[in-house]
Every structure is written in C-alpha cells, then in structure tokens.
Design a protein around this motif. Structure first.
Motif, PDB file in Angstrom:
ATOM      1  N   UNK A 274     -50.112  22.328 -48.195  1.00 12.52           N
ATOM      2  CA  UNK A 274     -51.301  23.185 -48.173  1.00 12.52           C
ATOM      3  C   UNK A 274     -51.102  24.418 -47.298  1.00 12.52           C
ATOM      4  N   UNK A 275     -50.769  24.284 -46.010  1.00 14.68           N
ATOM      5  CA  UNK A 275     -50.627  25.498 -45.192  1.00 14.68           C
ATOM      6  C   UNK A 275     -49.507  26.406 -45.665  1.00 14.68           C
ATOM      7  N   UNK A 276     -48.397  25.832 -46.135  1.00 12.92           N
ATOM      8  CA  UNK A 276     -47.293  26.670 -46.599  1.00 12.92           C
ATOM      9  C   UNK A 276     -47.720  27.510 -47.797  1.00 12.92           C
ATOM     10  N   UNK A 277     -48.374  26.889 -48.783  1.00 12.30           N
ATOM     11  CA  UNK A 277     -48.794  27.613 -49.986  1.00 12.30           C
ATOM     12  C   UNK A 277     -49.808  28.701 -49.663  1.00 12.30           C
ATOM     13  N   UNK A 278     -50.763  28.391 -48.781  1.00 12.06           N
ATOM     14  CA  UNK A 278     -51.807  29.372 -48.487  1.00 12.06           C
ATOM     15  C   UNK A 278     -51.282  30.526 -47.636  1.00 12.06           C
ATOM     16  N   UNK A 279     -50.426  30.239 -46.663  1.00  7.97           N
ATOM     17  CA  UNK A 279     -49.849  31.323 -45.865  1.00  7.97           C
ATOM     18  C   UNK A 279     -48.936  32.184 -46.738  1.00  7.97           C
ATOM     19  N   UNK A 280     -48.226  31.553 -47.667  1.00 14.03           N
ATOM     20  CA  UNK A 280     -47.400  32.313 -48.609  1.00 14.03           C
ATOM     21  C   UNK A 280     -48.278  33.203 -49.477  1.00 14.03           C
ATOM     22  N   UNK A 281     -49.446  32.689 -49.892  1.00 13.12           N
ATOM     23  CA  UNK A 281     -50.365  33.491 -50.685  1.00 13.12           C
ATOM     24  C   UNK A 281     -50.877  34.696 -49.918  1.00 13.12           C
TER      25      UNK A 281
END
Length: 633
Positions: A274-281
C-alpha cells in the motif's frame, strides 16, 4: 528519525542478517553445526531487537500491525531451536523493509530533487555593480542577473529581450521555453540559455517555488488513510495467523508446524504494497505537473464521483484574447493592431497588455508612444509615428472623435476595444476569454474514468457561462454564485458521492477547502486557493486534472491488486505449513518471494501513463506564463 537515518539503520540490519546467515551456512557446511547455530542467533538478535522497539513505538501510537507476526515467528524459531529458519526470517524481514525503503526512496526521487534545487543566494544589480545576496534580502523591484545554468530564485518578469528557460522541474515539459521581455518567469526554472536580467515581483518566501517546496514537504510527511485501513485489516489477519498456528500445534503436537505457519505469514504484503504504490503514484503524478499534497488526497481522487469546475481561469484561459479585428475605415487589420498595441505599451491594464502580447506574437514592430494621457479604466490617448491614436472603451473613443462607433452587437462575455486614428474611427478589437482547447476532451476522459456528475460553479453572469459551456455536456450550471454559495453547492453535492472542486481564485478557496478533494490551478492561480487545495496543477492546462485522476485510480488499483495477491498466496502457504508440507525454512523463503513480488508489482505505479498524455517528455505543458491576468469590463 529522518529518512536518511532510517535508511542507514535498515541497511545495517540487512547487512547483519545477511552476514549472520552466510557465515552460519559456511560453518554448517564445514561440520560445525553448534557454532553455526550461535552465529545465526547473533545475526537474528539485532533484527529482533529493532523490531520489538518498533512494535512498542507503534503500540504507544495505538497502532497494531503485522510486525508482531514477524517478532513471534523469529522468537518461536529461536525458542524451538530452528535458528536457521529464524536467520532466514530475519533476512527476509530486514530485506523486505530495506526494499520498501528503497522503493519509497525511488518514488520520492523527483520530490527530493525538487527540494535540493532550492537556491540560497542571488546576484543583484546595485549601482552598476553586482552583489551576491541571500534570498531573504530580495524585494520586489530588485533587478537580478540570472546566469546560464542558474535556478530562478524568485518570481519575476524578464527584463532582457529574451530568455530561454527549462521548466521541466516544475511542469514536466521536456523542451525549454523562450520568453520575451515582460513575460513572467516562475522561480525554480533553470536558465537554459544566455544570462538575462529578471525584475523580482515577489519575495522568495512568497514565490512559486517556495510554495511548491512547502507543499512537497507536506506530501512527504503524510500517511495514507489506506495504510491505516491496512493496519485495521492486519488485526484480523493476525488473529487468523495465531489461531491457525496454535491449531496446527495443538492437533499435531508438533510446535514446529506453528513456527512454519508464523514464518509464512511474515511480514504481510498489506504493510508493504500500500505505501509503496501510493508514494509511487504521488511521484508519478508530480512528473505530469500534478502536485498532490499527500496520500489522503490521492486516494480521494481515486473515488471522485462529482466534479465542480470554476469558469474563469479553469475552463477558460482566464486571459483576454483578440478573437476578431473589425476595420471601420478601410484600414488594414494589422495596422489597427500595430497602432493600438504601440500605444497600449504605456498602460498596465490587463486588456492593454493582452493587446501588446498579441501584436508581439504576430511579430509587429512596436514603436515607443509619446504625448501619453491615460484615463484609468477608460482608455489611452497618444501619438504613434506622428499619428494621433486613441484606444479604449467604445464610449470613451466615441466621445473624443465626435461620432458614434456603429459597433455590432457582441456575444455574451466579449469585450470591445475601440481604436481611433487621426480623429476618425479605425475599427475595433473584439476580445474574449475563450474556452481552453483541451477542456472538452478532458471532460470526456473524466467521464470514462468514472466521474458521474460534472457541474460549473461561477460568479459570472448566466449568459456568459452558458455561452462558454455550450456543447460541453455538463450536468448542471450554477452562475452568479458568491464564495459561500459555492461552498453550499459543494456540501449539497456530497449526497451524490465524493466531490472534487477545481478553481483558481481567492473566491474559490472556501469551496476548495470544503470539497473532499480541492484542486487549484497553481500556475497562475491565487496563493489562497493553492493553500486551501489538496492538489495543485503546476501546469496551466486543465487536462492534467484527468491525468491526475487516472494516476490516482490506477495507483490505488495496483495497491489493492498487490494486497489481494500477496494475502492470497500467504494464506495458501500458511495452510500448506499447517499440514506439514512446508518446513519453517521453506516457508520463510516462500514468504520472501511473495514480499518481493508485491513490492515490485506496487512499483508499477511509477510507470502509469494516462491515455490522453503520451508522457512528460512528449506531453504539452502549456504556454509559458504570461503577464496578462484579467479582463476589462
């Protein structure tokens, strides 16, 4: 603990876990099993200690996560003599957190680059000399020298004939833009050409770049609501994991199976993907000129059902443009524009500046006017190349030439600028604030992205709003609204689902704050709207809103895909371990592969490309900022 210190700790823990596992394996192969067990224990101890400290910190904050499963699995493995499995789990856990840190660091790269570009001094002209001064010493009106390769330190206007600026750090536009004298330059741009002079219009703390940096810092400090949701889910998963482990040990009488179950469940992809995908977004959106202030607005954008748009500066360009030139005395259109623009160089009125900009865009020479008399808000009188010229409102010009203008009826929202030369009407410049060329395609794209209702909310007259929005297929139009009425509209639309409000003026700020997601046109919009908004469009193009929503939806989808796939594989592995098909070591290796897979999948958010934009390198970041910012009424 800051990012760099945290990264160093995670790197050190990974190094100790890897060294312990490797040295222990060498000792085991050499026949020294007891020594290998001691080394594995030593390699696990610092990782377990750091994990326990983190768990205690989380508990103080009222957070319970799946780090507890990692601690249980390592502790259980050490207790029952499965030191090799404990070493693998330690390497798995420290490697997973290191990889997460690496992934987030890569996703934050554009933001760190932006922060690192902040200039600390500037070169200022003073009595024929140059001096190096701190940014805080710069005041509006100072003349600065911007050398080749320098970062523009404050917002200002070009004081040299031309400047060549690289705005990619702000807008994502790969090609540098050429700006003429008098054009606005945003702080944070890089001088890609020869040195030029800049006249400061704002202090450093009030400039575009300083504001962007503040927004970036807010974005970096945010925590995603979805991450908190993951923590809540983790309680249920933790209960299932412990229950299954205890059941396996109870019914088989073999505690090693419980250890294997715990190992397979550690750490859960929920706390990684979750945090990786959202920070990447967030990072990917920034590349397209969409600065999202944190993971909360990113998730909010992914769920938007109703969109409310302001008109001026949002759906329209917000700057008056010449749409037609009418000749009344047989004079050529180019001559009318040439004389009007030459005289309007003496006026600071937005319409006058728009006329000057239009003439320069056509390459018309503009001689210096003389004998200038300006009546504020009415018009300008002067001489151009020996000819008497009057430019202004229809009544103003008609009253000075002694006859009516015979002006044709204007479309709603248009402005008529009359021009007289040597005592006779020469013609009219018809000006309007046209609809942005990309607006219609953007609204259609948003429909495809799932936005169900699109409304316009404007303080302008209804006839003007209807003319501008004709053919856009809006679901509603609200004209003549005051700021509090815009807020009421936003609150009323909440019944239809999450609401996004887009605006650029000070009067839009309350509605932006009231919406689930407020979006400000930050390239030329008011500072108040940018402060109140959750999202700031750094590029003066409304179609980047569609890009931002697309990136938000796909980032959230990628996060959920990673979670579902990772949890599903973990549950299957736990069941296999409970039935004795996986040893603790095999379970640890399996979960390591699962964690790496979900993080790599989450990083796909860094490659999201909205269908309407080919990419930052080929997308159109919009025209360079202009010094025209209003309309004459």
């Amino acid at each position: 603990m800051d990012y760099e210190q945290s990264d160093r700790v995670k790197t050190a823990l990974l190094g100790m876990a890897l060294a312990g596992l490797s040295i222990g394996l060498v000792l085991r192969l050499a026949g020294w099993a007891d020594a290998a067990g001691v080394v594995w224990f030593i390699g696990v101890a610092p990782v377990l200690l750091a994990l326990l400290v983190e768990i205690l910190r989380s508990l103080r904050r009222g957070e319970v996560g799946l780090d507890i499963v990692a601690a249980l699995s390592m502790s259980a493995a050490l207790t029952f003599g499965e030191t090799l499995a404990a070493a693998v789990v330690a390497l798995m856990y420290s490697g997973g957190t290191f990889l997460e840190s690496f992934a987030e660091g890569r996703a934050r790269r554009e933001m760190r680059d932006l922060l690192s570009r902040v200039p600390h001094t500037a070169t200022r002209h003073l009595d024929g000399t140059l001096e190096e001064v701190p940014l805080d010493a710069i005041v509006p009106g100072d003349r600065l020298l911007i050398r080749q390769g320098d970062i523009v330190p404050v917002d200002g206007t070009i004081a040299s004939p031309t400047a060549f600026l690289d705005t990619s750090a702000l807008t994502g536009e790969s090609l540098p833009v050429r700006l003429g004298e008098g054009a606005e330059a945003m702080s944070g741009s890089t001088n890609a050409g020869e040195a030029f002079d800049l006249t400061a219009t704002r202090r450093a703390a009030e400039s575009t770049y300083a504001g962007i940096v503040r927004l970036v810092e807010e974005a970096q400090r945010s925590k995603a609501p979805m991450s908190r949701l993951a923590d809540r889910w983790s309680l249920g998963f933790l209960a299932v994991t412990v229950t299954l482990a205890l059941a396996a040990a109870w019914f088989t009488g073999d505690p090693i199976r419980a250890v294997a179950v715990l190992v397979v469940a550690t750490p859960c992809p929920l706390i990684l993907a979750v945090p990786v995908a959202l920070v990447a977004g967030l990072s990917r959106a920034a590349q397209f000129g969409v600065l999202i202030k944190g993971a909360r607005p990113l998730e909010g954008m992914a769920r938007i059902r109703t969109l409310i748009l302001d008109k001026t500066g949002t759906l329209t360009d917000g700057r008056p443009q010449i749409v037609e030139i009418e000749s009344r005395d047989g004079m050529e259109e180019a001559d009318i524009l040439h004389l009007a623009a030459s005289l309007d160089q003496a006026s600071k009125h937005p319409v006058a500046q728009a006329i000057v900009a239009a003439a320069k865009a056509r390459g018309l020479p503009l001689p210096v006017p003389s004998d200038i008399v300006e009546v504020p808000g009415e018009g300008v009188i002067g001489r151009i190349e020996g000819r008497n010229v009057i430019v202004g409102g229809d009544d103003f010009v008609a009253g000075r030439v002694g006859c009516g203008s015979e002006a044709d009826a204007l479309a709603a929202g248009s402005v008529l600028v009359a021009v007289a030369v040597d005592g006779r009407f020469a013609g009219h410049l018809v000006m309007a604030d046209p609809l942005r060329g990309e607006a219609k395609a953007m609204l259609q794209a948003l429909r495809r992205e799932g936005v169900e209702r699109i409304l316009m909310a404007t303080g302008d007259r209804a006839d003007v709003a209807e003319r501008v929005t004709e053919g856009l297929g809006l679901d509603g139009l609200r004209a003549g609204l005051s700021p509090d009425q815009k807020v009421l509209l936003v609150l009323t639309e909440h019944k239809n689902g999450p609401v996004m409000m887009v605006g650029d003026g000070v009067n839009d700020a309350p509605a932006l704050a009231a919406a689930d997601v407020g979006v400000a046109m930050g390239a030329r919009g008011a500072a108040a709207s940018a402060e109140a908004a959750d999202v700031v469009l750094l590029v003066d193009r409304i179609d980047r809103l569609g890009a931002g929503i697309c990136i938000a939806r796909r980032s959230r989808r990628i996060a959920m895909e990673s979670v579902v796939a990772g949890i599903g594989l973990s549950v299957l592995g736990m069941i296999a371990a409970a039935f004795g098909y996986l040893t603790p070591v095999e379970g640890a290796l399996l979960q390591e592969a699962i964690d790496v897979a979900v993080i790599l999948n989450a990083l796909r958010a860094l490659r999201i490309t909205p269908p309407e934009i080919a990419g930052p390198a080929t997308g159109t970041a919009g025209a360079a900022p202009s010094n025209v910012s209003g309309s004459k009424t």
